[in-house]
Design an enzyme around this catalytic site. Structure first.
Site, PDB file in Angstrom:
ATOM      1  N   VAL A  11      28.166 -45.000 -29.193  1.00  0.00           N
ATOM      2  CA  VAL A  11      29.508 -44.489 -28.874  1.00  0.00           C
ATOM      3  C   VAL A  11      30.413 -44.470 -30.109  1.00  0.00           C
ATOM      4  O   VAL A  11      31.045 -43.456 -30.438  1.00  0.00           O
ATOM      5  CB  VAL A  11      30.150 -45.359 -27.761  1.00  0.00           C
ATOM      6  CG1 VAL A  11      31.561 -44.914 -27.466  1.00  0.00           C
ATOM      7  CG2 VAL A  11      29.312 -45.310 -26.510  1.00  0.00           C
ATOM      8  N   THR A  33      16.337 -43.737 -33.052  1.00  0.00           N
ATOM      9  CA  THR A  33      15.621 -43.125 -31.922  1.00  0.00           C
ATOM     10  C   THR A  33      16.172 -41.714 -31.707  1.00  0.00           C
ATOM     11  O   THR A  33      17.386 -41.498 -31.783  1.00  0.00           O
ATOM     12  CB  THR A  33      15.811 -43.940 -30.624  1.00  0.00           C
ATOM     13  OG1 THR A  33      17.216 -44.102 -30.414  1.00  0.00           O
ATOM     14  CG2 THR A  33      15.157 -45.299 -30.714  1.00  0.00           C
ATOM     15  N   ALA A  74      25.804 -55.374 -35.446  1.00  0.00           N
ATOM     16  CA  ALA A  74      25.784 -56.303 -36.584  1.00  0.00           C
ATOM     17  C   ALA A  74      24.547 -57.189 -36.529  1.00  0.00           C
ATOM     18  O   ALA A  74      24.033 -57.493 -35.450  1.00  0.00           O
ATOM     19  CB  ALA A  74      27.036 -57.173 -36.545  1.00  0.00           C
ATOM     20  N   SER A 126      38.663 -50.811 -36.752  1.00  0.00           N
ATOM     21  CA  SER A 126      39.206 -51.254 -35.467  1.00  0.00           C
ATOM     22  C   SER A 126      39.834 -50.096 -34.706  1.00  0.00           C
ATOM     23  O   SER A 126      40.416 -49.188 -35.289  1.00  0.00           O
ATOM     24  CB  SER A 126      40.279 -52.322 -35.683  1.00  0.00           C
ATOM     25  OG  SER A 126      40.849 -52.658 -34.428  1.00  0.00           O
ATOM     26  N   LYS A 181      38.797 -57.756 -41.065  1.00  0.00           N
ATOM     27  CA  LYS A 181      38.526 -57.310 -39.694  1.00  0.00           C
ATOM     28  C   LYS A 181      38.250 -58.505 -38.778  1.00  0.00           C
ATOM     29  O   LYS A 181      38.711 -58.551 -37.626  1.00  0.00           O
ATOM     30  CB  LYS A 181      37.335 -56.346 -39.675  1.00  0.00           C
ATOM     31  CG  LYS A 181      36.879 -55.948 -38.267  1.00  0.00           C
ATOM     32  CD  LYS A 181      37.928 -55.117 -37.573  1.00  0.00           C
ATOM     33  CE  LYS A 181      37.869 -54.967 -36.085  1.00  0.00           C
ATOM     34  NZ  LYS A 181      36.701 -55.001 -35.317  1.00  0.00           N
ATOM     35  N   HIS A 184      41.438 -60.098 -37.945  1.00  0.00           N
ATOM     36  CA  HIS A 184      42.113 -59.182 -37.013  1.00  0.00           C
ATOM     37  C   HIS A 184      41.641 -59.474 -35.593  1.00  0.00           C
ATOM     38  O   HIS A 184      42.433 -59.576 -34.653  1.00  0.00           O
ATOM     39  CB  HIS A 184      41.812 -57.725 -37.389  1.00  0.00           C
ATOM     40  CG  HIS A 184      42.058 -56.724 -36.294  1.00  0.00           C
ATOM     41  ND1 HIS A 184      41.208 -56.586 -35.206  1.00  0.00           N
ATOM     42  CD2 HIS A 184      43.064 -55.838 -36.079  1.00  0.00           C
ATOM     43  CE1 HIS A 184      41.681 -55.658 -34.387  1.00  0.00           C
ATOM     44  NE2 HIS A 184      42.806 -55.192 -34.887  1.00  0.00           N
ATOM     45  N   ASN A 185      40.324 -59.624 -35.436  1.00  0.00           N
ATOM     46  CA  ASN A 185      39.781 -59.885 -34.103  1.00  0.00           C
ATOM     47  C   ASN A 185      40.225 -61.247 -33.579  1.00  0.00           C
ATOM     48  O   ASN A 185      40.496 -61.401 -32.386  1.00  0.00           O
ATOM     49  CB  ASN A 185      38.254 -59.812 -34.126  1.00  0.00           C
ATOM     50  CG  ASN A 185      37.761 -58.384 -34.080  1.00  0.00           C
ATOM     51  OD1 ASN A 185      38.468 -57.469 -34.488  1.00  0.00           O
ATOM     52  ND2 ASN A 185      36.555 -58.176 -33.613  1.00  0.00           N
ATOM     53  N   GLU A 188      43.531 -60.797 -32.374  1.00  0.00           N
ATOM     54  CA  GLU A 188      43.392 -60.044 -31.107  1.00  0.00           C
ATOM     55  C   GLU A 188      43.119 -61.020 -29.944  1.00  0.00           C
ATOM     56  O   GLU A 188      43.690 -60.888 -28.857  1.00  0.00           O
ATOM     57  CB  GLU A 188      42.240 -59.045 -31.296  1.00  0.00           C
ATOM     58  CG  GLU A 188      41.794 -58.273 -30.088  1.00  0.00           C
ATOM     59  CD  GLU A 188      40.518 -57.466 -30.409  1.00  0.00           C
ATOM     60  OE1 GLU A 188      40.519 -56.671 -31.358  1.00  0.00           O
ATOM     61  OE2 GLU A 188      39.526 -57.645 -29.681  1.00  0.00           O
ATOM     62  N   LYS A 259      31.992 -61.445 -27.964  1.00  0.00           N
ATOM     63  CA  LYS A 259      30.851 -61.085 -28.827  1.00  0.00           C
ATOM     64  C   LYS A 259      30.768 -62.008 -30.035  1.00  0.00           C
ATOM     65  O   LYS A 259      29.751 -62.069 -30.688  1.00  0.00           O
ATOM     66  CB  LYS A 259      30.982 -59.635 -29.270  1.00  0.00           C
ATOM     67  CG  LYS A 259      30.799 -58.658 -28.123  1.00  0.00           C
ATOM     68  CD  LYS A 259      30.396 -57.299 -28.638  1.00  0.00           C
ATOM     69  CE  LYS A 259      30.537 -56.246 -27.554  1.00  0.00           C
ATOM     70  NZ  LYS A 259      31.931 -55.786 -27.419  1.00  0.00           N
TER      71      LYS A 259
HETATM   72  C1  6PG Z   1      38.371 -53.543 -32.441  1.00  0.00           C
HETATM   73  C2  6PG Z   1      37.822 -54.659 -31.556  1.00  0.00           C
HETATM   74  C3  6PG Z   1      36.342 -54.632 -31.457  1.00  0.00           C
HETATM   75  C4  6PG Z   1      35.716 -55.803 -30.698  1.00  0.00           C
HETATM   76  C5  6PG Z   1      36.134 -55.954 -29.303  1.00  0.00           C
HETATM   77  C6  6PG Z   1      35.339 -56.970 -28.504  1.00  0.00           C
HETATM   78  O1  6PG Z   1      39.079 -53.917 -33.351  1.00  0.00           O
HETATM   79  O2  6PG Z   1      38.115 -52.371 -32.195  1.00  0.00           O
HETATM   80  O3  6PG Z   1      38.170 -55.878 -32.125  1.00  0.00           O
HETATM   81  O4  6PG Z   1      35.831 -54.634 -32.763  1.00  0.00           O
HETATM   82  O5  6PG Z   1      34.349 -55.609 -30.708  1.00  0.00           O
HETATM   83  O6  6PG Z   1      37.475 -56.248 -29.229  1.00  0.00           O
HETATM   84  O7  6PG Z   1      35.454 -58.262 -28.985  1.00  0.00           O
HETATM   85  P1  6PG Z   1      35.012 -59.513 -28.096  1.00  0.00           P
HETATM   86  O8  6PG Z   1      33.842 -59.103 -27.267  1.00  0.00           O
HETATM   87  O9  6PG Z   1      34.606 -60.567 -29.077  1.00  0.00           O
HETATM   88  O10 6PG Z   1      36.185 -59.865 -27.270  1.00  0.00           O
END
Ligand code: 6PG
Length: 469
Positions: A11, A33, A74, A126, A181, A184-185, A188, A259
């Site tokens: 995606v 693939t 990753a 992001s 990044k 940033h997460n 978030e 994640k």
């Molecule tokens: C972004 C997001 C993205 C991230 C999701 C899920 O900046 O577009 O940070 O990279 O993968 O937010 O993160 P979690 O599954 O760890 O909540």
């Protein structure tokens, strides 16, 4: 010959490829693939995009020096891509890892590839699928020379802030982009935890229904809290359940996964000795939430839900708005201190004002607030902690009493608010000459002769507190 190549047609990769093609760049795309190659060709035919099922042909189709983006999961998949590309590349070709890679892996990949003459850029991206398609925030980590090759295309496809500024800028060398990044997460995570705590407080202290809470968040989006996450919080709350009755939010399991990038941020801060208590609280809250069955079985109260309404707060929405804003200042102050310290540790020379500037649009934490942060760093490039910027000092002074009132009410009502609690404790500690560390020193010296610093003396001292033997 095409301008750029992209591997990984999931995606994010497909949307990024279309974004690049829309900006007039000729792009070659490839996927390990062939099913995703076919899907891309059938669903998104584009005059500037050319799809390949053979990696050799894909590489051959690119202008020199070749610029190849990798957008795969990753970890091992990134290494597999690099190994597949290596024998096909020439000296000076550039591989860009656009995924959420760990910055330590990026540092290793940079030095490994440098030895064999291949350039490597770790690029944080992001904005989710929509951002990738319409303009994400982009955080490239690479040498300045590599940035002169890839910077223009990345800036062209990035989001643009309200002043037209591209939300992409060179962050620093090797792991700098993925580091920026990652944090940033982490931020978030803190932002989302604070929003979720505010939702709980409105629900249980205010006894408001979902639509009313959605309206309150919608209202917040006209003030200092204006941000993408507040905007979508209102949408999440207002959504009727398409699978049943009532509102969807009431049928979503109260247990959140992750994640891992938030956890990486917390670990990196602990390793560097930086207090990221709001991000820690957000990570821990997700871990705790995942013990749903255990939580349901254990509760020492019959109702198993917060008590609510034990405290009456005058103008609850306004009070919570100020409290949430205060917490946001604490979360970002911590995150930006972490950038500052990591920059020193790794020699990246991160420009904190620039980071705030590129976060203003495209990314998940995009917010009006980031404009204020970038201005604070513009006014004082040596600013260490945001709390010391005159503007934020005043904001903290004004909002702190509201946060204290909310925290007291939350505790009295059994509403868990770990991030709010961390924010208040952090600000109190960082504005106090007494945090009790003298006691810690005394205890350590007592049981382990670890010594303590005596005020006014340079050398650590030890005291025989009590005859041990
Ligand atoms: C972004 C997001 C993205 C991230 C999701 C899920 O900046 O577009 O940070 O990279 O993968 O937010 O993160 P979690 O599954 O760890 O909540």
């Amino acid at each position: 010959m095409n301008d750029i190549g992209l591997i990984g047609l999931g995606v994010m990769g497909s949307n990024l490829a279309l974004n690049i093609a829309d900006h007039g760049y000729k792009i070659s795309v490839y996927n390990y693939t062939s099913d995703l190659v076919e899907k891309f060709t059938q669903e998104h035919p584009h005059e500037n995009a050319c799809a390949f099922t053979d990696i050799k042909e894909f590489v051959k189709s690119l202008k020199s020096p070749r610029k190849i983006m990798i957008m795969v999961t990753a970890g091992a998949a990134v290494d597999s891509c690099i190994e597949a590309l290596n024998p096909l590349l020439d000296t000076g070709d550039i591989i860009m890892d656009m995924g959420n890679s760990n910055y330590e892996d990026t540092r290793k990949r940079c030095s490994y590839l440098k030895e064999i003459g291949i350039e490597f850029a770790g690029v944080g991206v992001s904005g989710g699928a929509k951002g990738a398609r319409l303009g994400p925030a982009i955080m490239p980590g690479c040498t300045k020379e590599v940035y002169t090759e890839i910077g223009k295309i990345l800036e062209d496809i990035s989001a643009k802030a309200y002043d037209g500024h591209p939300c992409c800028a060179h962050m620093g060398t090797d792991g700098a982009g993925h580091y920026v990044k990652m944090v940033h997460n982490g931020i978030e995570y803190a932002d989302m935890q604070l929003i979720s705590e505010t939702y709980l407080l409105l629900k249980y202290l205010g006894d408001y229904d979902n639509q009313k809470i959605a309206d309150i968040f919608h209202e917040y989006n006209y003030g200092k809290l204006k941000s993408y996450l507040i905007e979508i919080a209102a949408d999440v709350l207002a959504q009727k359940d398409p699978f049943g009755n009532g509102y969807l939010i009431d049928h979503i399991t109260d247990s959140a996964g992750q994640k891992g990038t938030g956890k990486w941020t917390a670990i990196s801060a602990i390793n560097q000795g930086v207090d990221l208590s709001l991000i820690d609280a957000a990570c821990n809250a997700r871990f705790t939430s995942s013990h749903l069955k255990e939580r349901l079985e254990r509760s020492f109260r019959e109702d198993k839900i917060p008590v609510g309404k034990t405290h009456v707060i005058k103008d609850l929405p306004k009070t919570l708005e100020k409290s949430l804003y205060l917490c946001k200042i604490a979360a970002y102050a911590q995150g930006f201190v972490h950038y500052h310290d990591a920059s020193k540790t790794y020699g990246w020379e991160l420009d904190l004002g620039k980071i705030a500037k590129i976060f203003r649009s495209g990314c998940i934490i995009q917010a009006k607030f980031l404009d204020t942060i970038s201005k604070a760093y513009e006014e004082n490039p040596n600013l260490y902690n945001l709390m010391d910027a005159p503007y934020f000092r005043e904001e903290i002074k004004e909002c702190m009493p509201y946060a204290r009132e909310v925290l007291a009410a939350a505790v009295a009502s059994a509403i868990p608010v770990p991030a709010l609690s961390a924010a208040v404790a952090y600000i109190d500690a960082m504005n106090s000459s007494c945090v009790g560390a003298n006691m810690i020193q005394g205890l350590r010296d007592y049981f382990g002769a670890h010594t303590f610093l005596y005020a006014g003396q340079d050398k650590p001292m030890h005291h025989e507190w009590k005859k041990m033997f």
